[in-house]
Scaffold this active site. Structure first.
Site, PDB file in Angstrom:
ATOM      1  N   SER B 117      50.518 134.476  39.694  1.00 38.50           N
ATOM      2  CA  SER B 117      51.053 133.400  40.529  1.00 38.50           C
ATOM      3  C   SER B 117      50.543 133.574  41.966  1.00 38.50           C
ATOM      4  O   SER B 117      49.339 133.588  42.196  1.00 38.50           O
ATOM      5  CB  SER B 117      52.578 133.386  40.429  1.00 38.50           C
ATOM      6  OG  SER B 117      53.085 132.138  40.847  1.00 38.50           O
ATOM      7  N   GLU B 211      46.017 128.808  35.324  1.00 34.69           N
ATOM      8  CA  GLU B 211      47.367 128.485  34.843  1.00 34.69           C
ATOM      9  C   GLU B 211      48.097 127.867  36.022  1.00 34.69           C
ATOM     10  O   GLU B 211      47.673 128.012  37.170  1.00 34.69           O
ATOM     11  CB  GLU B 211      48.083 129.751  34.346  1.00 34.69           C
ATOM     12  CG  GLU B 211      48.375 130.810  35.412  1.00 34.69           C
ATOM     13  CD  GLU B 211      49.671 130.628  36.172  1.00 34.69           C
ATOM     14  OE1 GLU B 211      50.639 130.082  35.610  1.00 34.69           O
ATOM     15  OE2 GLU B 211      49.728 131.015  37.358  1.00 34.69           O
ATOM     16  N   HIS B 276      52.966 131.304  33.462  1.00 36.59           N
ATOM     17  CA  HIS B 276      54.408 131.321  33.741  1.00 36.59           C
ATOM     18  C   HIS B 276      55.281 131.173  32.501  1.00 36.59           C
ATOM     19  O   HIS B 276      56.494 131.107  32.606  1.00 36.59           O
ATOM     20  CB  HIS B 276      54.753 130.236  34.762  1.00 36.59           C
ATOM     21  CG  HIS B 276      54.377 130.613  36.172  1.00 36.59           C
ATOM     22  ND1 HIS B 276      53.080 130.571  36.635  1.00 36.59           N
ATOM     23  CD2 HIS B 276      55.134 131.054  37.214  1.00 36.59           C
ATOM     24  CE1 HIS B 276      53.054 130.959  37.901  1.00 36.59           C
ATOM     25  NE2 HIS B 276      54.277 131.251  38.285  1.00 36.59           N
TER      26      HIS B 276
END
Lengths: 308, 308
Positions: B117, B211, B276
């Site tokens: 992230s 992602e 995630h």
């Protein structure tokens, strides 16, 4: 003109009742009722709205295929009978069009391009590629529900009757000072998505207006940090903040801007009623002005023979 | 090694029970219960978690002041007794630290940096500035609730026992083909906020893993359009898509990637369980691999004397 104006700004001609105004949908599809109500506002000024072949097209979150949206825009940009083009709505989609606009369509005389939010992309394109003065302000669907002051202000600029000075109703001199520069900017998120592309905004010597909607403080922070690291703020003349609607606590947003801009020694003013809230006062982009942070005022330098 | 690997990748040493592992919070503050549960997972592998002076600090959406977070990170990067650093949580904040990391702290031997992230920012920094192989994967707070497979896979890489080939459980060959390149990428949004900065990812000859979480299709479109206009995709070797959690209909996301990448003639694979969602399988970054889109597999080329 400001001493640092990069080129002679091309101010489009003023509109008079009876003029045609093109309506383009370069980004997202729109609500038909609001659209019709917005057209009625334009007609109330005596203008004749002209729709493109694909204005009402739809493809998911886009108002039609890229080729359809770009085709309408190109046709309007080159139509010598038009003085102005107004966007139906923002949303998202202008960025996809830039490679489809042939620079040759910008050879003709300047026209007003009116809109905000995603239309920020077109403001920068037309300013940087053609030197046109454009108009950050209400679009057809937002005119429908706009307050009377926002409507009158938009028409006053288009019709050459605007006051040169705009006073900020909610003025806050976050960093004091007076600066002169060409006004530019728009939606912060949209601006950030031009970074690293051939259309990256040129911000040296500019007065940067910014607004945004629905971006949490950490996201505003991330964008400002990116712009700072990219050197976007290094030669700015000044910054003026509009509305940050649905972006969390204003105090948090304000402090983020102050943190990034304080080391530069340039004025930072807030409280200009422009953006996704109400009123949304139209702001010419690509035109020189003086920002007086302490007096909460932005004074445009219209060319003597051509402006309001 | 792939023929196009830019430098000799510096693979950190494998971990053994008894090793210390530093826990840094370079981005957002974290939930203490999840944090403690994550530490228990690390202890379960026989590791001894080492907290920084400011790991538990808080300042709004940041885990402490920039100087505190950067200070902890610098201290860990230069501590010769550490082979690995794992992030407590993502969120946002790594971008603010980059100017505070002195390149000299990267002179020592490579260490594992584990996270995803917002940690994407640090992966690119360490890869580009120091040539370190890093590990895109679960962090302390996500280890707490991670499935057994994700936990075992992370430890298998850190301890040098991982399979070289990763099969995509939900494999989709969106664009067929086989390509070799150094694996990089991470969170699409975080990556986009590196554009135009001195830390802009170098993507030529790379296998790009992507992602994201909570970004609507029009926002994914906007990022891909920006990256395309910025030339990011021009020399890519291939693309492999992980999870796009809470980003709307997968069919829409998939088509956006296919639209942008099809003209390039490179493989585009989807369905790798990383991001995630769950499982979140750790992926070494900065290490060469072969992507076989049709066979739904990514095979890493570990240096013979040093890898799993």
């Amino acid at each position: 003109m400001a001493k640092n104006a990069p080129t002679i700004a091309k101010l489009p001609p003023t509109l008079v009742p009876g003029d045609r105004i093109a309506v383009v949908a370069p980004a997202g599809p729109f609500n038909r009722e609001k659209f019709d109500a917005g057209l009625a506002v334009l007609r109330g000024w005596g203008l004749e709205p002209v729709l493109g072949s694909h204005t009402a097209a739809r493809k998911g979150y886009l108002a039609g295929e890229d080729g359809e949206r770009a085709g309408d825009l190109r046709a309007f940009l080159t139509d010598p009978s038009l003085k102005a083009i107004i966007a139906a709505r923002g949303g998202y989609g202008c960025l996809r069009l830039l490679p489809l606009i042939d620079a040759a369509v910008l050879d003709g005389p300047a026209k007003w391009l009116v809109g905000f939010s995603d239309i920020t992309t077109l403001h920068h394109y037309l300013s940087q590629r053609a030197g046109w003065v454009t108009l950050h302000g209400p679009m057809v669907t937002t005119l429908a529900t706009a307050d009377g002051g926002s409507r009158r202000h938009l028409w006053s600029i288009l019709s050459g009757a605007a006051n040169r000075t705009l006073h900020f109703s909610l003025g806050e001199a976050l960093l004091p000072g007076v600066a002169e520069g060409v006004v530019t900017g728009g939606n912060l998120t949209t601006l950030c998505h031009l970074l690293a592309t051939p259309y990256q905004p040129k911000l040296a010597d500019r007065l940067l207006f910014l607004e945004d909607v629905g971006e949490a403080p950490y996201r505003i922070d991330r964008m400002l940090t990116q712009m700072a690291l990219a050197g976007c703020f290094e030669k700015l003349a000044g910054v003026v903040l509009g509305q940050f609607t649905g972006c969390g606590a204003w105090e948090e947003i304000r402090d983020l801007f102050r943190e990034r801009l304080a080391p530069l020694g340039i004025p930072l003013a807030a409280g200009i009623s422009a953006g996704h809230g109400s009123p949304n006062l139209a702001l010419p982009f690509g035109l020189a002005a003086t920002l007086d942070s302490d007096r909460h005022a932005l004074t445009y330098h219209y060319p003597k023979d051509n402006g309001p």
